[in-house]
Scaffold this active site. Structure first.
Site, PDB file in Angstrom:
ATOM      1  N   ASP A  65      28.059  20.379 -24.392  1.00 26.43           N
ATOM      2  CA  ASP A  65      26.942  21.356 -24.620  1.00 26.43           C
ATOM      3  C   ASP A  65      25.893  20.738 -25.478  1.00 26.43           C
ATOM      4  OD1 ASP A  65      25.268  23.578 -24.190  1.00 26.43           O
ATOM      5  OD2 ASP A  65      26.126  24.725 -26.065  1.00 26.43           O
ATOM      6  N   THR A  98      19.837  22.904 -22.078  1.00 26.24           N
ATOM      7  CA  THR A  98      19.522  22.362 -23.088  1.00 26.24           C
ATOM      8  C   THR A  98      19.490  20.818 -23.319  1.00 26.24           C
ATOM      9  OG1 THR A  98      21.699  22.545 -23.752  1.00 26.24           O
ATOM     10  CG2 THR A  98      20.305  23.881 -24.703  1.00 26.24           C
ATOM     11  N   THR A  99      20.519  20.150 -22.419  1.00 31.77           N
ATOM     12  CA  THR A  99      20.540  18.596 -22.319  1.00 31.77           C
ATOM     13  C   THR A  99      19.313  18.323 -21.504  1.00 31.77           C
ATOM     14  OG1 THR A  99      23.025  18.844 -22.060  1.00 31.77           O
ATOM     15  CG2 THR A  99      22.046  16.909 -21.827  1.00 31.77           C
ATOM     16  N   ASP A 394      27.241  31.593 -22.034  1.00 29.00           N
ATOM     17  CA  ASP A 394      26.216  30.807 -21.394  1.00 29.00           C
ATOM     18  C   ASP A 394      25.895  31.519 -20.004  1.00 29.00           C
ATOM     19  OD1 ASP A 394      25.824  29.404 -23.721  1.00 29.00           O
ATOM     20  OD2 ASP A 394      26.459  27.558 -23.069  1.00 29.00           O
TER      21      ASP A 394
HETATM   22  P1  ADP Z   1      22.194  21.421 -19.315  1.00 24.67           P
HETATM   23  O1  ADP Z   1      22.295  21.493 -20.770  1.00 24.67           O
HETATM   24  O2  ADP Z   1      20.642  20.876 -19.272  1.00 24.67           O
HETATM   25  O3  ADP Z   1      22.374  22.557 -18.586  1.00 24.67           O
HETATM   26  P2  ADP Z   1      24.306  20.342 -17.928  1.00 24.67           P
HETATM   27  O4  ADP Z   1      25.301  19.328 -18.487  1.00 24.67           O
HETATM   28  O5  ADP Z   1      24.810  21.644 -17.738  1.00 24.67           O
HETATM   29  O6  ADP Z   1      23.042  20.326 -18.904  1.00 24.67           O
HETATM   30  O7  ADP Z   1      23.730  19.970 -16.304  1.00 24.67           O
HETATM   31  C1  ADP Z   1      22.739  20.562 -15.829  1.00 24.67           C
HETATM   32  C2  ADP Z   1      22.085  19.750 -14.561  1.00 24.67           C
HETATM   33  O8  ADP Z   1      23.420  19.507 -13.622  1.00 24.67           O
HETATM   34  C3  ADP Z   1      21.384  20.586 -13.699  1.00 24.67           C
HETATM   35  O9  ADP Z   1      20.037  19.537 -13.144  1.00 24.67           O
HETATM   36  C4  ADP Z   1      22.099  21.030 -12.668  1.00 24.67           C
HETATM   37  O10 ADP Z   1      20.807  21.378 -11.539  1.00 24.67           O
HETATM   38  C5  ADP Z   1      23.117  19.951 -12.376  1.00 24.67           C
HETATM   39  N1  ADP Z   1      24.152  20.343 -11.632  1.00 24.67           N
HETATM   40  C6  ADP Z   1      24.902  21.721 -12.073  1.00 24.67           C
HETATM   41  N2  ADP Z   1      26.019  21.787 -11.113  1.00 24.67           N
HETATM   42  C7  ADP Z   1      26.081  20.797 -10.277  1.00 24.67           C
HETATM   43  C8  ADP Z   1      26.693  20.227  -9.228  1.00 24.67           C
HETATM   44  N3  ADP Z   1      27.697  21.312  -8.775  1.00 24.67           N
HETATM   45  N4  ADP Z   1      26.317  19.323  -8.536  1.00 24.67           N
HETATM   46  C9  ADP Z   1      25.259  18.682  -8.885  1.00 24.67           C
HETATM   47  N5  ADP Z   1      24.391  18.882  -9.760  1.00 24.67           N
HETATM   48  C10 ADP Z   1      24.720  19.904 -10.589  1.00 24.67           C
END
Ligand code: ADP
Ligand code: MG
Length: 552
Positions: A65, A98-99, A394
């Site tokens: 996270d 957040t990332t 979350d």
């Molecule tokens: P953040 O802290 O920004 O939420 P995450 O590690 O949760 O970071 O990654 C978010 C990114 O991953 C977003 O761009 C989201 O659309 C993408 N994402 C989430 N699930 C999937 C999936 N199953 N396939 C492809 N991309 C995904």
């Protein structure tokens, strides 16, 4: 050395103060902020890596996270701290993304640095970034899909997407289901707008069972049992009294000495104490209460009397819990036993003690206010339950945001690619130098799909080319399936996110990068005289940062 007056150099800053200006200051700020972005970049997306954080006590946390990682890293550089603040805001506002916001800010700054090197003024860059931001929001509006609170299937997808990559995949379906039900139970309509107050959802964590055993309870669950074994274990039609005063003998304010000279006197004294406690319990019982939740202590003797009166009592109840209990049962919190009226009591259909994960737990169900819900989160070990809790919180926030806003977007890099293409078309219509900044913004957006590809072990260039060509052909929701490496329709894939994740991330990224760019002078006076060198001079004898900059 210039800046001398009559041969004397003039110092406007205290010795030890550091100062850097112009490009030097900009470079150092940009580098620091980019370093933060790079630190979390590898965690982006479902295939992102984890970070192990070891605190000063040697405790270990493994997390993915972004906000959590940055919060726990001891970051000192002021510009880097600003970026950490941005991720906190994102976390507070949306609970996700957040990332994304850190990585995108880093990329905006990298592009800005390139423009600074081409002698483009920071004001122009800032202007261009703001134009691109406004345009992006306009374009995003055309990409959203409306969603109703009753669309369970879609809300489940939203919850699952938020949980992905949080180290709680094992219980993803269960947690998604709980998030959606919990949000549905507490949503309210205030002035025609949907509002979800996350604090209406009470979370209790218990180890000793798998995530699948987590459950939603319509009512309140309290991590405490009865204070006395002779108290009833189960009470229907509970009349609940909430106390924020102890049921104990009053401690005297002044140190008083009691001289007892005979056994009779001692007995008299103890009898009197007993009588006072009995009086207190009588007052409670005569109010009609059969359940007492007390924020403070309950004396042994009082426990005994309460049990005799058939009252179920809990002591050392958390302040936050007692407030939730008040809302759930309609009780008032009482601080004087002399004025309890029946209307102060709360009500619940059932108060019952049950054992969960080896711990006595009180269930208060059938509450007056049906919006009160609790979730018992289970997991094999403390670490697992912690991760489960983060994931649940979350995803619940994200579902709440979607229910409040009623709008979603497809994810998986698809909005970024679409925005990037549309912004490049827009840039071509611009005349001034801002055009370059809008172009740079459009390029910077591609960092998201590129990073998703990299983190999944895919070739980022190939994937970007494929994504762009699909979007050119009108597939606005084409994104990256990080598991297969194919470019597919993210909508069908069920990767769905609140629009607010993107708008908030774009807003904050622009705001913070512009703020960082506009700084051309960093003056830090952290050093106190005590930390100076032996002669009251900083090591090296001169204020670091260089004398020439000190001149005027
Ligand atoms: P953040 O802290 O920004 O939420 P995450 O590690 O949760 O970071 O990654 C978010 C990114 O991953 C977003 O761009 C989201 O659309 C993408 N994402 C989430 N699930 C999937 C999936 N199953 N396939 C492809 N991309 C995904
Ligand atoms: Mg996320």
């Amino acid at each position: 050395m210039a800046g001398q007056l009559g041969g004397q150099p003039i110092f406007i800053l205290r010795e030890g103060a550091e100062r850097s200006r112009g490009r030097e200051a900009q470079n150092s700020n940009i580098m620091a902020a980019r370093a933060v972005a790079n630190a979390v970049r590898t965690t982006l997306g479902p295939k992102g890596m984890d970070k192990m954080l070891v605190d000063s006590m040697g405790d270990i946390i493994i997390t993915n996270d972004g906000a959590h990682i940055l919060r726990d890293m001891d970051i000192e550089h002021p510009a880097a701290k600003m970026l950490v603040e941005v991720t906190k805001t994102q976390d507070d506002e949306v609970g996700d993304g957040t990332t994304t916001v850190a990585v995108f800010t880093g990329e905006l700054l990298k592009k800005a640095e390139e423009m600074l090197n081409q002698q483009i003024h920071p004001t122009i860059i800032a202007e261009g970034y703001k134009m691109a931001l406004d345009k992006s929001k306009e374009i995003l509006k055309t990409m959203v899909k409306n969603v109703s609170e009753d669309d369970t299937e879609l809300l489940l997808k939203v919850a699952s997407t938020a949980i992905t990559g949080k180290g709680a995949e094992g219980g993803r379906d269960k947690l998604a289901e709980l998030s959606v039900s919990a949000v549905r139970s507490v949503v309210e309509t205030v002035d025609g707008e949907k509002k979800v107050n996350g604090s209406d959802i009470k979370i209790e964590k218990k180890t000793g069972a798998s995530v699948d055993k987590s459950e939603l309870i319509e009512g309140m669950v309290v991590n405490r049992g009865r204070v006395h074994d002779n108290m009833p274990k189960r009470l229907e039609n509970a009349k609940i009294l909430l106390l924020n005063i102890p049921v104990e003998m009053k401690k005297t304010e002044v140190d008083a000495e009691i001289n007892i000279t005979s056994p009779d006197q001692l007995k008299l004294f103890l009898d009197q104490e007993e009588k006072m406690l009995k009086d207190k319990v009588d007052k409670i019982a005569s109010s009609g209460a059969n359940v007492v939740f007390c924020q403070k202590g309950i004396d042994d003797m009082a426990q005994h009397f309460l049990a005799k009166a058939g009252i179920y009592a809990i002591r050392r109840f958390l302040k936050s819990d007692i407030e939730k209990m008040a809302r759930a049962t309609g009780a008032s919190i009482i601080n004087n036993l002399n004025d309890i009226s029946e209307s102060d009591l709360g009500s619940a259909g059932l108060v019952e003690e049950r054992k969960v994960g080896g711990e006595e737990t009180t269930y208060v169900t059938g509450c007056k206010n049906p919006k009160a819900v609790s979730v018992i989160l289970r997991g094999g070990t403390d670490h697992v339950v912690e991760n489960v809790e983060t994931a649940f919180e979350d995803s619940t926030r994200v579902v709440a945001v979607v229910v409040e806003d009623g709008e979603v977007l497809a994810g998986g890099g698809s909005p970024e690619v679409e925005l990037s293409l549309r912004l490049k078309e827009y840039a071509a219509t611009l005349k001034g130098r801002e055009q370059l900044a809008v172009m740079a913004f459009a390029d910077a957006l591609e960092i998201i799909p590129r990073t998703l590809a990299e983190n999944a072990g895919l070739d980022p260039i190939d994937k970007l080319v494929e994504l762009r060509s699909q979007h050119e052909r009108g597939m606005k929701t084409a994104g990256l399936n990080v598991y297969t490496g194919d470019v597919v329709d993210m909508w069908e894939e069920g990767v769905v996110e609140p629009v607010r994740i993107k708008t908030q991330a774009l807003n904050s990224a622009v705001e913070s990068s512009v703020m960082i760019l506009r700084i051309d002078d960093v003056i830090s006076s952290t050093r106190s005289a005590g930390e100076m060198g032996p002669e009251g001079m900083p090591p090296g004898g001169m204020p670091p940062g260089g004398m020439p900059d000190m001149d005027f």
